[in-house]
Scaffold this motif. Structure first.
Motif, PDB file in Angstrom:
ATOM      1  N   PRO A  33       9.184  10.549  -1.313  1.00  0.00           N
ATOM      2  CA  PRO A  33       9.103  11.411  -0.124  1.00  0.00           C
ATOM      3  C   PRO A  33      10.387  12.222   0.023  1.00  0.00           C
ATOM      4  N   LYS A  34      10.266  13.370   0.624  1.00  0.00           N
ATOM      5  CA  LYS A  34      11.452  14.210   0.844  1.00  0.00           C
ATOM      6  C   LYS A  34      12.434  13.470   1.745  1.00  0.00           C
ATOM      7  N   PRO A  35      13.707  13.470   1.361  1.00  0.00           N
ATOM      8  CA  PRO A  35      14.716  12.800   2.194  1.00  0.00           C
ATOM      9  C   PRO A  35      14.679  13.329   3.629  1.00  0.00           C
ATOM     10  N   ARG A  36      14.832  12.404   4.554  1.00  0.00           N
ATOM     11  CA  ARG A  36      14.889  12.711   5.990  1.00  0.00           C
ATOM     12  C   ARG A  36      13.593  13.285   6.554  1.00  0.00           C
ATOM     13  N   SER A  37      12.503  13.184   5.796  1.00  0.00           N
ATOM     14  CA  SER A  37      11.206  13.605   6.317  1.00  0.00           C
ATOM     15  C   SER A  37      10.544  12.427   7.026  1.00  0.00           C
ATOM     16  N   GLU A  38       9.510  12.687   7.774  1.00  0.00           N
ATOM     17  CA  GLU A  38       8.770  11.621   8.452  1.00  0.00           C
ATOM     18  C   GLU A  38       8.153  10.667   7.433  1.00  0.00           C
ATOM     19  N   GLU A  39       7.693  11.187   6.302  1.00  0.00           N
ATOM     20  CA  GLU A  39       7.005  10.382   5.299  1.00  0.00           C
ATOM     21  C   GLU A  39       7.898   9.316   4.671  1.00  0.00           C
ATOM     22  N   VAL A  40       9.206   9.485   4.749  1.00  0.00           N
ATOM     23  CA  VAL A  40      10.128   8.518   4.160  1.00  0.00           C
ATOM     24  C   VAL A  40      10.212   7.248   5.024  1.00  0.00           C
ATOM     25  N   LYS A  41       9.790   7.333   6.255  1.00  0.00           N
ATOM     26  CA  LYS A  41       9.905   6.218   7.193  1.00  0.00           C
ATOM     27  C   LYS A  41       8.740   5.234   7.030  1.00  0.00           C
ATOM     28  N   PHE A  42       9.061   3.968   7.169  1.00  0.00           N
ATOM     29  CA  PHE A  42       8.033   2.920   7.238  1.00  0.00           C
ATOM     30  C   PHE A  42       7.941   2.543   8.706  1.00  0.00           C
ATOM     31  N   SER A  43       7.237   3.392   9.445  1.00  0.00           N
ATOM     32  CA  SER A  43       7.234   3.274  10.899  1.00  0.00           C
ATOM     33  C   SER A  43       5.863   2.873  11.427  1.00  0.00           C
ATOM     34  N   ASP A  44       5.868   2.408  12.664  1.00  0.00           N
ATOM     35  CA  ASP A  44       4.617   2.070  13.330  1.00  0.00           C
ATOM     36  C   ASP A  44       3.724   3.310  13.450  1.00  0.00           C
ATOM     37  N   ARG A  45       4.330   4.435  13.735  1.00  0.00           N
ATOM     38  CA  ARG A  45       3.544   5.666  13.880  1.00  0.00           C
ATOM     39  C   ARG A  45       2.783   6.008  12.608  1.00  0.00           C
ATOM     40  N   LEU A  46       3.428   5.821  11.464  1.00  0.00           N
ATOM     41  CA  LEU A  46       2.794   6.172  10.192  1.00  0.00           C
ATOM     42  C   LEU A  46       1.954   5.034   9.601  1.00  0.00           C
ATOM     43  N   TRP A  47       2.357   3.797   9.800  1.00  0.00           N
ATOM     44  CA  TRP A  47       1.716   2.675   9.116  1.00  0.00           C
ATOM     45  C   TRP A  47       1.143   1.618  10.044  1.00  0.00           C
ATOM     46  N   GLY A  48       1.286   1.790  11.350  1.00  0.00           N
ATOM     47  CA  GLY A  48       0.775   0.803  12.302  1.00  0.00           C
ATOM     48  C   GLY A  48      -0.722   0.597  12.217  1.00  0.00           C
ATOM     49  N   LYS A  49      -1.472   1.684  12.074  1.00  0.00           N
ATOM     50  CA  LYS A  49      -2.934   1.567  11.989  1.00  0.00           C
ATOM     51  C   LYS A  49      -3.335   0.775  10.750  1.00  0.00           C
ATOM     52  N   GLN A  87       0.339   7.220  -6.719  1.00  0.00           N
ATOM     53  CA  GLN A  87      -1.064   7.567  -6.864  1.00  0.00           C
ATOM     54  C   GLN A  87      -1.337   8.720  -7.829  1.00  0.00           C
ATOM     55  N   THR A  88      -0.347   9.531  -8.130  1.00  0.00           N
ATOM     56  CA  THR A  88      -0.532  10.624  -9.095  1.00  0.00           C
ATOM     57  C   THR A  88      -0.301  10.168 -10.533  1.00  0.00           C
ATOM     58  N   GLY A  89       0.158   8.921 -10.689  1.00  0.00           N
ATOM     59  CA  GLY A  89       0.475   8.422 -12.019  1.00  0.00           C
ATOM     60  C   GLY A  89       1.958   8.429 -12.303  1.00  0.00           C
ATOM     61  N   SER A  90       2.713   9.109 -11.472  1.00  0.00           N
ATOM     62  CA  SER A  90       4.167   9.067 -11.567  1.00  0.00           C
ATOM     63  C   SER A  90       4.718   8.961 -10.144  1.00  0.00           C
ATOM     64  N   PHE A  91       5.914   8.442 -10.043  1.00  0.00           N
ATOM     65  CA  PHE A  91       6.511   8.202  -8.738  1.00  0.00           C
ATOM     66  C   PHE A  91       6.778   9.509  -8.004  1.00  0.00           C
ATOM     67  N   GLN A  92       6.275   9.599  -6.794  1.00  0.00           N
ATOM     68  CA  GLN A  92       6.491  10.766  -5.940  1.00  0.00           C
ATOM     69  C   GLN A  92       7.318  10.328  -4.734  1.00  0.00           C
ATOM     70  N   GLU A 121       0.841  -1.209   0.000  1.00  0.00           N
ATOM     71  CA  GLU A 121       0.000   0.000   0.000  1.00  0.00           C
ATOM     72  C   GLU A 121       0.872   1.254   0.000  1.00  0.00           C
ATOM     73  N   ARG A 122       1.901   1.258   0.840  1.00  0.00           N
ATOM     74  CA  ARG A 122       2.797   2.413   0.908  1.00  0.00           C
ATOM     75  C   ARG A 122       3.448   2.674  -0.449  1.00  0.00           C
ATOM     76  N   ALA A 123       3.921   1.621  -1.082  1.00  0.00           N
ATOM     77  CA  ALA A 123       4.568   1.773  -2.396  1.00  0.00           C
ATOM     78  C   ALA A 123       3.574   2.285  -3.440  1.00  0.00           C
ATOM     79  N   LEU A 124       2.375   1.749  -3.444  1.00  0.00           N
ATOM     80  CA  LEU A 124       1.376   2.186  -4.423  1.00  0.00           C
ATOM     81  C   LEU A 124       0.962   3.640  -4.207  1.00  0.00           C
ATOM     82  N   LYS A 125       0.922   4.064  -2.963  1.00  0.00           N
ATOM     83  CA  LYS A 125       0.587   5.469  -2.682  1.00  0.00           C
ATOM     84  C   LYS A 125       1.621   6.419  -3.265  1.00  0.00           C
ATOM     85  N   MET A 126       2.848   5.951  -3.385  1.00  0.00           N
ATOM     86  CA  MET A 126       3.885   6.792  -3.990  1.00  0.00           C
ATOM     87  C   MET A 126       3.652   6.974  -5.494  1.00  0.00           C
TER      88      MET A 126
END
Length: 129
Positions: free
Chosen positions: A36-52, A29-34, A22-27
């Motif tokens: 995440p900004k390096p060193r941003s929270e969005e680049v992490k595959f963390s429990d906080r972001l993806w646990g739910k 979702q615009t039709g081209s690869f987006q 799901e995380r990979a496909l969301k990248m």
């Protein structure tokens, strides 16, 4: 959540893998690869972001029936055997810059929809599917 199901089947592994997809496909979702900004929270595959999301997948995964697990694991075994066979092959394609040798074909490429006819994942009763 049934404790016997969590013990007998790789429920957590399937939930984590599904969440990663799901995380990979969301990248894309615009039709081209987006990326995440390096060193941003969005680049992490963390429990906080993806646990739910992982826990939501886990809720449905624990309701899979034994025949569904048998089908999932049989297809996974087929793919893993193809990967093992590929590891002994020397057929590679050199990249343009010579920095990377890529296999011409891989076991992961052996996955196909033809196997879908061998089993059905009944999604009845799951309106979100």
């Amino acid at each position: 959540m049934r404790a016997d199901q969590m013990r007998d089947w790789p429920c957590n592994a399937l939930a984590l893998a599904t969440t990663a997809v799901e995380r990979a496909l969301k990248m894309w979702q615009t039709g081209s690869f987006q990326r995440p900004k390096p060193r941003s929270e969005e680049v992490k595959f963390s429990d906080r972001l993806w646990g739910k999301a992982a826990n939501e997948y886990l809720g449905g995964i624990t309701n899979l029936e034994e025949r569904q697990w048998d089908a999932i694991l049989a297809l996974a075994e087929t793919c893993m055997l193809a990967l093992e066979e590929d590891s002994s092959d020397d057929d590679t394609v050199d990249s343009d810059d010579g920095a990377l040798d890529l296999p011409m074909t891989g076991g992961r490429a052996a996955i196909n929809d033809a196997e879908q006819d061998a089993y059905e994942f009944e999604m009845r009763g799951h309106p979100e599917a």
